[in-house]
Design a protein around this motif. Structure first.
Motif, mmCIF file in Angstrom:
data_model
loop_
_atom_site.group_PDB
_atom_site.id
_atom_site.type_symbol
_atom_site.label_atom_id
_atom_site.label_comp_id
_atom_site.label_asym_id
_atom_site.label_seq_id
_atom_site.Cartn_x
_atom_site.Cartn_y
_atom_site.Cartn_z
ATOM 1 N N UNK A 206 -15.178 -3.221 2.144
ATOM 2 C CA UNK A 206 -14.455 -2.493 1.628
ATOM 3 C C UNK A 206 -12.906 -2.842 2.162
ATOM 4 N N UNK A 207 -12.710 -3.497 3.123
ATOM 5 C CA UNK A 207 -11.450 -3.867 3.715
ATOM 6 C C UNK A 207 -10.759 -4.824 2.737
ATOM 7 N N UNK A 208 -11.625 -5.607 2.200
ATOM 8 C CA UNK A 208 -11.042 -6.650 1.010
ATOM 9 C C UNK A 208 -10.775 -5.593 -0.052
ATOM 10 N N UNK A 209 -11.392 -4.756 -0.556
ATOM 11 C CA UNK A 209 -11.132 -4.286 -1.703
ATOM 12 C C UNK A 209 -9.749 -3.260 -1.476
ATOM 13 N N UNK A 215 -8.568 -11.185 2.442
ATOM 14 C CA UNK A 215 -9.196 -11.020 3.679
ATOM 15 C C UNK A 215 -7.516 -10.931 4.251
ATOM 16 N N UNK A 216 -7.657 -9.752 5.270
ATOM 17 C CA UNK A 216 -6.252 -9.488 5.891
ATOM 18 C C UNK A 216 -6.025 -10.525 7.046
ATOM 19 N N UNK A 217 -7.133 -10.806 7.642
ATOM 20 C CA UNK A 217 -6.998 -11.546 9.137
ATOM 21 C C UNK A 217 -7.973 -12.942 8.941
ATOM 22 N N UNK A 218 -7.556 -13.616 7.703
ATOM 23 C CA UNK A 218 -8.595 -15.072 8.057
ATOM 24 C C UNK A 218 -7.728 -15.929 8.691
ATOM 25 N N UNK A 219 -8.092 -16.042 9.944
ATOM 26 C CA UNK A 219 -7.423 -16.891 10.740
ATOM 27 C C UNK A 219 -7.879 -18.229 10.722
ATOM 28 N N UNK A 224 -6.318 -20.440 2.634
ATOM 29 C CA UNK A 224 -7.304 -19.280 2.090
ATOM 30 C C UNK A 224 -7.069 -18.068 3.189
ATOM 31 N N UNK A 225 -6.203 -17.293 2.756
ATOM 32 C CA UNK A 225 -6.064 -16.196 3.825
ATOM 33 C C UNK A 225 -5.586 -14.980 3.029
ATOM 34 N N UNK A 237 -3.520 0.507 0.764
ATOM 35 C CA UNK A 237 -3.079 0.539 2.329
ATOM 36 C C UNK A 237 -2.559 1.762 2.814
ATOM 37 N N UNK A 238 -2.776 1.912 4.035
ATOM 38 C CA UNK A 238 -2.003 3.151 4.786
ATOM 39 C C UNK A 238 -0.923 2.536 5.303
ATOM 40 N N UNK A 239 0.323 3.344 5.527
ATOM 41 C CA UNK A 239 1.469 2.731 6.451
ATOM 42 C C UNK A 239 1.337 3.046 7.864
ATOM 43 N N UNK A 240 1.992 2.160 8.829
ATOM 44 C CA UNK A 240 2.020 2.452 9.883
ATOM 45 C C UNK A 240 2.739 3.616 10.419
#
Ligand SMILES: Cc1ncc(COP(=O)(O)O)c(C=O)c1O
Length: 376
Positions: A206-209, A215-219, A224-225, A237-240
């Motif tokens: 769901x985070x990817x969709x 990926x948001x955090x592909x460290x 590929x990130x 997204x929902x903003x900070x």
């Protein structure tokens, strides 16, 4: 009282805190996927006793993302109700799937007895809607879903904090979808939504969709990130800044629900002996009264008379979705009738109810409503 709902008083009481945290957030130079998101997701999961979950752009997108996660799309059907807010169905249609409507009970909620007749080989999921803040019969709905191998996606947009047999809504199905539209139990000062799930793997998908399929955090791989999509997605997204407001308001949720119940009780006591049909709370359920909805055959006359006294009453919702031009084509069976849905839509209306409503306004509403009912 010219409005059905107002956030003015609430904002006055939170203003200093809100302005301070907006300022802090903007100075952090972190507008998305920062500390406010982390903090909010943790707190929302804790509050709703959910194992995993993610904040998204709106309640509509929460439903859309849940459906896409379970690969629901063209050629599929999703069973839901027609007396809901339009977005329940617009989310289904956005995936390419069609809504298949079942009728409701006299308590405005999905009638589980009507579900089986609607199941066919295209049926993939059920979306029960916990309308007005009252939980559907989740035991019956989930056992049908299990038998026919269907997903259950709960529409909890109006029911954060509501309980069914002691358990929070959103914890019964494969996903629970919430809305932070400003009027909701937890309202933002803008848009927002949330999905609760039981599995980490589903949550990650769901985070990817939520983020174009990436990926948001592909460290592990700096190439590929962020800029590589593993699957199709959207921007939800929902903003900070909005999250920094929600992080303040979430602390008030429990107290606000208590205040809502107190107001609902006041209405119940004052209107008990009138010709209105009052909201009935099912045994072992906790209703959170996002809306206090009553029924009267002469609804239109009542609304008109109270308008003259500057009291605004709203209808949620005046038109069943299957009768709307925009969605008629997506109703899988034109010949079907939804007699209870259609009957109730002609007589329902809601009385103003929000945590900061003034006692004197409640008294004015009751007085004028009773007077009007006596003249009908
Ligand atoms: C029952 C229901 N479902 C879905 C939604 C959609 O939420 P949002 O307005 O945040 O997209 C709403 C809110 O409007 C709602 O009341």
């Amino acid at each position: 009282m010219k409005n059905f709902w107002s956030y003015k008083k609430e904002y006055q009481s939170l203003r200093k805190n809100i302005l301070k945290s907006i300022d802090r957030t903007l100075k952090s130079e972190n507008l998305f996927f920062g500390n406010e998101l982390k903090k909010f997701e943790k707190e929302f999961n804790r509050l709703n006793k959910s194992k995993f979950g993610l904040a998204v752009g709106s309640g509509t997108e929460a439903l859309y993302i849940a459906l896409k996660t379970f690969n629901i799309g063209f050629g599929d059907e999703v069973i839901t109700v027609s007396n809901s807010a339009i977005p329940t169905v617009s989310a289904i249609n956005s995936t390419g799937a069609k809504a298949s409507f079942v009728d409701i009970n006299e308590n405005y909620l999905m009638n589980p007895e009507k579900i089986i007749k609607k199941i066919n080989k295209r049926t993939k999921a059920i979306i029960p809607v916990h309308l007005y803040g009252h939980a559907c019969d989740m035991n019956k709905i989930c056992s049908i879903a299990k038998k026919y191998n269907l997903r259950v996606i709960e529409d909890c947009a109006q029911a954060q904090g509501a309980l069914y047999k002691g358990k929070f809504v959103g914890s019964f199905g494969d996903a629970g979808c919430f809305s932070f539209y400003p009027t909701k139990i937890l309202g933002a000062y803008g848009d927002g939504g949330f999905i609760t799930v039981k599995s980490k793997k589903i949550c990650e998908k769901m985070k990817r969709i939520r983020f174009y399929g990436a990926e948001q955090n592909n460290k592990n791989n700096k190439y590929i990130g962020k800029y590589y999509s593993n699957e199709p997605g959207i921007n939800s997204r929902i903003d900070e800044v909005q999250l920094s407001i929600l992080n303040i308001k979430i602390k008030k949720v429990k107290t606000n629900i208590k205040k809502r119940l107190k107001i609902a009780n006041f209405y119940n006591n004052e209107l008990r002996n009138t010709s209105l049909k009052l909201p009935a709370v099912k045994k072992n359920n906790k209703h959170v009264f996002h809306l206090y909805t009553v029924y009267h055959k002469k609804r239109d006359a009542i609304i008109k008379k109270l308008k003259k006294k500057k009291i605004k009453l709203n209808i949620y919702y005046p038109y069943p979705i299957h009768q709307m031009k925009g969605y008629k084509k997506n109703f899988n069976s034109f010949k079907d009738k939804l007699p209870v849905t259609e009957k109730l839509s002609k007589g329902i209306f809601s009385l103003p109810l929000y945590p900061e409503i003034e006692k004197r306004d409640l008294i004015k509403i009751i007085k004028n409503l009773k007077k009007t009912l006596n003249t009908l």
